[in-house]
Each structure stands twice: as C-alpha cells, then as structure tokens.
Design a protein around this motif. Structure first.
Motif, PDB file in Angstrom:
ATOM      1  N   GLU A 127      40.791 120.891  42.869  1.00 48.39           N
ATOM      2  CA  GLU A 127      40.297 120.040  41.777  1.00 48.39           C
ATOM      3  C   GLU A 127      39.795 120.941  40.652  1.00 48.39           C
ATOM      4  OE1 GLU A 127      37.328 117.404  43.366  1.00 48.39           O
ATOM      5  OE2 GLU A 127      38.749 116.499  44.796  1.00 48.39           O
ATOM      6  N   PRO A 128      39.624 120.376  39.460  1.00 41.63           N
ATOM      7  CA  PRO A 128      39.166 121.214  38.351  1.00 41.63           C
ATOM      8  C   PRO A 128      37.886 121.993  38.682  1.00 41.63           C
ATOM      9  CG  PRO A 128      39.856 119.076  37.526  1.00 41.63           C
ATOM     10  CD  PRO A 128      39.933 119.001  39.024  1.00 41.63           C
ATOM     11  N   GLU A 129      36.963 121.373  39.442  1.00 39.60           N
ATOM     12  CA  GLU A 129      35.695 122.054  39.760  1.00 39.60           C
ATOM     13  C   GLU A 129      35.652 122.546  41.211  1.00 39.60           C
ATOM     14  OE1 GLU A 129      33.815 122.751  37.301  1.00 39.60           O
ATOM     15  OE2 GLU A 129      35.000 121.483  35.957  1.00 39.60           O
ATOM     16  N   THR A 153      40.423 113.487  40.756  1.00 35.51           N
ATOM     17  CA  THR A 153      41.571 114.156  40.133  1.00 35.51           C
ATOM     18  C   THR A 153      41.900 115.452  40.857  1.00 35.51           C
ATOM     19  OG1 THR A 153      42.427 115.040  38.043  1.00 35.51           O
ATOM     20  CG2 THR A 153      40.074 115.276  38.397  1.00 35.51           C
ATOM     21  N   VAL A 155      44.518 119.156  40.743  1.00 30.31           N
ATOM     22  CA  VAL A 155      45.290 120.027  39.848  1.00 30.31           C
ATOM     23  C   VAL A 155      46.131 121.041  40.646  1.00 30.31           C
ATOM     24  CG1 VAL A 155      43.813 119.908  37.792  1.00 30.31           C
ATOM     25  CG2 VAL A 155      43.237 121.525  39.626  1.00 30.31           C
ATOM     26  N   GLN A 207      48.612 117.297  36.622  1.00 27.76           N
ATOM     27  CA  GLN A 207      47.315 116.815  37.097  1.00 27.76           C
ATOM     28  C   GLN A 207      47.488 115.402  37.670  1.00 27.76           C
ATOM     29  OE1 GLN A 207      44.121 117.776  34.513  1.00 27.76           O
ATOM     30  NE2 GLN A 207      42.572 116.807  35.798  1.00 27.76           N
TER      31      GLN A 207
END
Ligand SMILES: Cc1cc2nc3c(=O)[nH]c(=O)nc-3n(C[C@H](O)[C@H](O)[C@H](O)COP(=O)(O)OP(=O)(O)OC[C@H]3O[C@@H](n4cnc5c(N)ncnc54)[C@H](O)[C@@H]3O)c2cc1C
Length: 384
Positions: A127-129, A153, A155, A207
């Motif tokens: 994930e993005p984070e 979400t 990625v 994404q």
C-alpha cells in the motif's frame, strides 16, 4: 547435501530446454520489448504441463516438487527471460499461496483458467503507506452482516493490469493477528483499477481502489491470524524471483561470453584480455554459489513450502548474483549490450527490480541477521 539431479529431473530439464530453444529463443528480444503479458506463451506452457508443476494432481497440477518448478522456470528464463514470467504466474506467484490455502470451491472457481494459461491472479499486498512495513497495511475488511466491506488501496502489483482475480491482504482487526486475505474479482462493484504505470523493467502496474467492495464469506482466503501462513506461501514467490534472477544473469552471461570470444579489439578477441576474463570468473563464481543456495531451499521444500531463512539467503544471493552478472555482461558488450536490441540490458532491468520486489535486499538481510543472532530486532521506534 546431494544436489545431483535424478535421471527423470535431467530428462525434464532437457525437454523444457529443448522446447525453449526451439520455440521461444527466436522471439526472446521482441518479447522483452513488449510490455503486454505473453498469453500465447502462457497457453503453450500449459499445454507443455508447465503450470501447477508442484500442485497436487487433484487440483489440476502435475504432482511434482518445488525443485521441478525451479528447473522449468530456469530452463525457460535462460533462453527467453520474459517467457519465464508465465511459469512464475502459473507456479510461484500468488497462485501458490492461493492453491495452498483455498477451499475446494475457491479452487474450482479460479485454478482451472490459471493453470490453462488463460488467466492470472495478482497479489495486492503493498500500500502507499505500507511497503517494507507490510504489517502496517490499512485496507480494511469490516463485517456487514452478510460478509465484509473492503476499503483501501494497493500499489505496485505485478499483473495488476491483466489479472482477472486479486489476492488482497486485508485487515479484519488491529495488530498482526488482524491480518488475512480475500479474493476480489476484476469488475466487482466498488473496485476500480487506476491508470497503468510502468516499472523500468517494462512491467506495468496500476493502483487498486476498493470502495466498500462486498466480499462474501466464501471469498475469504485466509481469515484473521493468517499473516504467517500468507508469508509462508509468499516464500515460494520469492524463490521464483530468485530462480529467474540467476537465470537472467546466466542469459546475459552466455551472450557476453559469445561476444567476448568473437569481438576483436586491439587485434585480439576480448576474451584474451585479463580484465575481461576476471569479470567472467567472478560472474561464474557468484552465479554458481547463488544457484546452490537456491537448490538447497528448493530440495528441502520437497513438494511443500520452503524454509523462511533458506529462502531469504537464496533470494538475496540470487538477486545480487543475477544483477551483478547482467551488469558485468552489459559492460563486456559495450554499446551493443546497452542498446535496445539486446536482451542483456533487459536482464539488467529485470534483475534490478527483484532486489526490491518480494522482500527487498535490506529486508532479507534483516531477516537473516535475526537468524544469525537468534533474536528479533524490532524495526519500529521504541514506544514512549
Ligand atoms: C518489480 C516489482 C514487482 C512488485 N510486485 C508486487 C506485487 O505483485 N504485489 C505487491 O503487493 N507489491 C509488489 N511490489 C511492491 C514491493 O513489494 C515493494 O516495493 C517492497 O515491499 C518495498 O516497498 P516500497 O517500495 O514501498 O519501499 P520502502 O518500504 O519505502 O523502502 C524503501 C527503501 O528502504 C529500505 N528499507 C525499508 N525498511 C528498512 C529497514 N527496516 N531496514 C533497512 N532498510 C529498509 C528498503 O529496502 C528500500 O530500499 C513490487 C515491486 C517491484 C519493484
């Protein structure tokens, strides 16, 4: 430990090599330049019995071992690195975690098309984070009375632009024990696949957005508390990356070796310069050493899942050796190796990616160090 191949394994390896040399070698450079997934190759691999090699026959597999899968993927990758991605998708990727833990009904729904080379499954983990710190993942699966609602979400997923179904890591609750995974099909209401983006290795990713996506109870793959199970399946994916890294290094090595035998400068073939000879000696040493660690992890796994520490050692060694060999091979080839027509630069880009994907070199070293010292080294700052 005995790494000698049995006569059956030799025969199998030779059969796959011959198939790759006769059917795939000519198109290797074109496939390396084409970002599209080679579905035609995937179907041919399936027809050759090279999908689900280590899966039980009752699941549509070949009832072989992890070593058999390694022999196959390397035989192909040495000749056509891009084609080997189809063997990864049908044996080592999320398909393996899926096959290991799926219910009979889930297998009946998804395994057939994957093993026929007609579909791929993509892993939605990062994930993005939450990259290296994967347990920080926030994508949630909240009970809604009839199943779950997934929000979040993802990625960077391999095959995220081509897959028909996604194995998505989710959080059912807080902490490590809250993590599990669900299956979500492309086209599910609330599930959006973003604009494709490209990695420098030529692969595309997009994404993934989950906005209140309904997941029925029968679409849960691994419930809460299953994070370790998932990572145990993921170790197979890691060995697939490792196997392709060494094979891509060898592909580049072989091309550069041929070049060094024939290309003349200063009135002699390149292979007569000691500076060039030593490059090959180092490449050979690193590739062979890494291959042995790979074989150990695969042999010890048998038809099952590999040991985590053996996998970490093998992947780190293979990633470094493959990238080293591709880089040195490119240098030996000069501008020829650096040019788009050459598959050597492609191998450099592919092996570079595997130093990040599937557990980066640094995260593998952290894992290995914990085994060395027999204790854990928490990476998070101490709680105040
Ligand atoms: C080719 C490719 C294919 C991929 N395929 C998939 C896929 O199919 N599915 C999926 O979910 N994801 C996929 N990924 C994503 C991949 O899992 C992540 O890129 C990886 O986990 C690293 O996360 P990050 O990129 O966010 O880097 P970060 O976690 O932000 O790390 C950045 C750098 O810091 C280093 N670092 C981080 N923490 C530490 C630490 N504690 N100690 C030392 N160094 C540290 C990392 O090693 C890295 O070098 C893919 C990535 C690539 C490149």
């Amino acid at each position: 430990m005995d790494f000698t191949l049995s006569s059956e394994q030799h025969l199998f390896q030779e059969t796959v090599r011959r198939f790759a040399a006769n059917e795939l070698a000519a198109g290797a450079a074109a496939r390396a330049r084409n970002p599209a997934y080679p579905w035609d190759v995937a179907r041919r691999m399936a027809a050759m019995g090279l999908m689900g090699i280590a899966l039980p026959e009752e699941d549509g597999g070949m009832g072989g071992t992890l070593l058999d899968s390694i022999l196959a993927i390397q035989a192909v990758a040495e000749i056509c690195p891009r084609s080997a991605d189809t063997i990864q998708a049908g044996n080592f990727g999320p398909v393996r975690t899926f096959a290991e833990f799926a219910t009979r009904e889930q297998k009946a729904r998804y395994l057939g098309p994957i093993l026929r080379g007609e579909a791929v499954i993509s892993l939605g983990m990062t994930e993005p984070e939450a990259g290296s710190a994967v347990t920080d993942l926030q994508t949630s699966a909240t009970p809604d009375g009839e199943g779950f609602r997934v929000n979040g979400t993802k990625v960077f997923g391999t095959h995220s632009t081509e897959a028909q179904v996604f194995l998505v890591y989710v959080r059912f609750g807080p902490g490590l024990d809250g993590i599990g995974s669900v299956l979500i099909e492309k086209g599910a209401p609330g599930f959006t696949i973003g604009q494709p983006s490209a990695f420098m290795n030529g692969e595309t990713w997009a994404q993934l957005y989950f906005d209140d996506v309904h997941v029925a109870p029968q679409d849960v793959l691994i419930g809460p508390g299953g994070f370790r199970k998932q990572i145990s399946g993921f170790n197979v994916e890691r060995l697939g990356n490792a196997a392709r890294a060494v094979a891509a290094g060898r592909h580049a090595f072989n091309i550069a070796r041929d070049h060094a035998l024939h290309r003349r400068q200063f009135g002699r073939p390149l292979c007569e310069f000691q500076g060039i000879q030593w490059k090959f000696a180092e490449m050979a040493m690193k590739l062979e050493a890494a291959q042995l660690l790979l074989m150990r992890a695969a042999v010890n796994a048998g038809p099952g899942l590999p040991n985590a520490n053996e996998t970490a050692l093998a992947k780190l060694a293979c990633n470094e050796a493959g990238f080293f060999a591709a880089n040195e091979a490119l240098q030996v080839m000069g501008a020829m190796g650096f040019s788009e027509e050459s598959t050597v630069q492609y191998c450099l880009r592919r092996t570079r990616g595997w130093m990040i994907a599937g557990g980066s070199a640094e995260i593998l070293k952290n894992r290995i160090a914990e085994d060395v010292f027999g204790r854990s080294f928490p990476q998070r700052p101490p709680r105040s």
